[in-house]
Enzyme design. Structure first.
Site, PDB file in Angstrom:
ATOM      1  N   THR A   1      -0.291  31.364  10.794  1.00 10.97           N
ATOM      2  CA  THR A   1       0.870  30.543  11.072  1.00 10.97           C
ATOM      3  C   THR A   1       0.868  30.100  12.533  1.00 10.97           C
ATOM      4  O   THR A   1       0.633  30.898  13.435  1.00 10.97           O
ATOM      5  CB  THR A   1       2.160  31.333  10.778  1.00 10.97           C
ATOM      6  OG1 THR A   1       2.146  31.753   9.407  1.00 10.97           O
ATOM      7  CG2 THR A   1       3.391  30.491  11.041  1.00 10.97           C
TER       8      THR A   1
ATOM      9  N   CYS B   1     -11.403  40.470  31.686  1.00 13.69           N
ATOM     10  CA  CYS B   1     -11.814  41.007  30.394  1.00 13.69           C
ATOM     11  C   CYS B   1     -12.973  41.982  30.521  1.00 13.69           C
ATOM     12  O   CYS B   1     -13.396  42.580  29.540  1.00 13.69           O
ATOM     13  CB  CYS B   1     -12.197  39.868  29.454  1.00 13.69           C
ATOM     14  SG  CYS B   1     -10.789  38.824  29.011  1.00 13.69           S
TER      15      CYS B   1
ATOM     16  N   GLN C   1     -10.826  28.146  33.305  1.00 11.18           N
ATOM     17  CA  GLN C   1     -10.529  28.266  34.737  1.00 11.18           C
ATOM     18  C   GLN C   1     -10.348  26.915  35.427  1.00 11.18           C
ATOM     19  O   GLN C   1      -9.929  26.873  36.587  1.00 11.18           O
ATOM     20  CB  GLN C   1     -11.635  29.054  35.443  1.00 11.18           C
ATOM     21  CG  GLN C   1     -11.691  30.527  35.084  1.00 11.18           C
ATOM     22  CD  GLN C   1     -10.496  31.321  35.578  1.00 11.18           C
ATOM     23  OE1 GLN C   1      -9.662  30.823  36.334  1.00 11.18           O
ATOM     24  NE2 GLN C   1     -10.395  32.567  35.152  1.00 11.18           N
TER      25      GLN C   1
END
Length: 382
Positions: free
Chosen positions: A235, A324, A177
């Site tokens: 990757t 979240c 943040q």
């Protein structure tokens, strides 16, 4: 829809999107491949790594790219505990840490680690007195976010760092943040690890960065990993990293200007709520604590979930807390950590501003909230 949830995520910047698309077309090679196509992608990757390192004041070889803040927090916590395992199995964190930290530590707790969760003061700052009391000879790690994701308070990393150095404790900080909104170069030298996230600074989702102090010796979470010097598997997402880097650069180029703009927006928004000040409590860092574009509100006798849904129905997007966790419809963990009741914590909403907002935008939002709160209280009081 007028969007006021920039602490949850940001729309991607056009130049960052252009960089993402160009890298996807022209730098598509696997950076671990030995042919020229892979080498071209690797060159771009290392240029981006150097840029992110310069923005945070660390060495580029100590920056690893990850899938975002959640993975970075997970990898940092495990790396620091492994590096300091001889110290003990005690972890300290604040009660208001992001769910990615809370969940990682909860799993470790089930595996035998002892965890102390420190409350916040009524001002939203980690209670340093309680933190000092909780430190033991077995304390190996302290994890404290830099900026609170619900009310924007800036935590005293300097004081916490002094304690960590005194007692041989490693220090991790979630800087998701704060990166791009303030200069981290005064904070990063105090940390053993920190994490960043692209989509909080107008970059693409699914990419972030992790710093781990190079003086530490630790075993990566997964053995025999080829990518990112063994720090994380998979990757490397070069296009997203390119977009992240462009977005981060733009945020830092206009940092002072944007800070002043955000401060003006917060002041205008707070002033426009004056007609309902008897019903509203505003949570925001005081000017001496530093800058934040996050404003928390508690509205008397009005559930935050209801107010958020009403806002959405009327064309205003804001949240009831950290993205979240907000889908779980739980009370604000920050307010709970500050000692407020569960009922009051359920009245919480979070407003967070973006660089493209105008004074009129925030006044319109405030006017809508004033009308809604006044109307709701007329119903409640009848």
């Amino acid at each position: 829809m007028k969007y006021f949830d920039y602490a949850a995520t940001c729309p991607i910047d056009e130049e960052a999107l252009d960089a993402y698309v160009k890298a996807s077309k022209e730098y598509f090679g696997n950076t671990s491949s030995l042919h020229d196509v892979g080498g071209k992608a690797l060159t771009l990757l290392e240029q981006c790594r150097e840029t992110i390192a310069n923005l945070t004041g660390v060495n580029s070889k100590d920056i690893s790219f990850t899938s975002g803040g959640t993975e970075s927090n997970f990898l940092a916590i495990h790396a620091l505990l492994d590096a300091n395992q001889e110290k003990g199995n005690h972890i300290i964190l604040s009660q208001s840490e992001h769910s990615s930290v809370q969940n990682a530590v909860k799993k470790l707790e089930q595996q035998g680690y002892r965890v102390s969760r420190i409350p916040l003061t009524p001002e939203g700052i980690i209670d340093l007195d309680i933190l000092r009391e909780e430190i033991t000879q077995e304390t190996a790690l302290i994890s404290i976010h830099h900026v609170n994701p619900e009310i924007g308070t800036i935590q005293p990393i300097e004081e916490i760092s002094v304690l960590c150095k005194k007692y041989g404790i490693l220090l991790h900080s979630d800087c998701v943040q704060s990166f791009g909104k303030m200069d981290l170069k005064q904070v990063t030298p105090l940390l053993d690890s920190f994490c960043l996230s692209s989509h909080k600074v107008y970059g693409p989702k699914g990419i972030g960065a992790l710093y781990i102090n190079p003086s530490l010796t630790y075993q990566p979470y997964l053995p025999d990993v080829a990518h990112e010097k063994g720090v994380r598997a998979g990757t490397v997402n070069v296009p997203a990293i390119a977009g992240f880097t462009v977005a981060a650069q733009k945020m830092h180029q206009d940092l002072g200007k944007q800070q002043n703009h955000q401060h003006t927006l917060v002041e205008a928004f707070s002033a426009a709520l004056d007609p309902v000040k008897e019903y509203v409590e505003i949570f925001h860092p005081s000017s001496d604590q530093g800058f934040s574009s996050i404003v928390g509100l508690c509205v008397k006798e009005v559930e935050g979930q209801w107010l958020m849904l009403e806002g959405n129905r009327n064309g205003y997007a804001f949240s009831t807390g950290s993205a979240c966790a907000s889908g779980q419809q739980e009370p604000s963990k920050t307010l709970m950590a500050m000692g407020y009741s569960k009922d009051k914590a359920k009245t919480f909403i979070r407003i967070s501003f973006g660089n493209d907002h105008t004074i009129q935008d925030v006044k319109d939002l405030a006017q809508y909230l004033v009308q809604t709160i006044e109307g709701r209280h007329q119903v409640v009081l009848q």
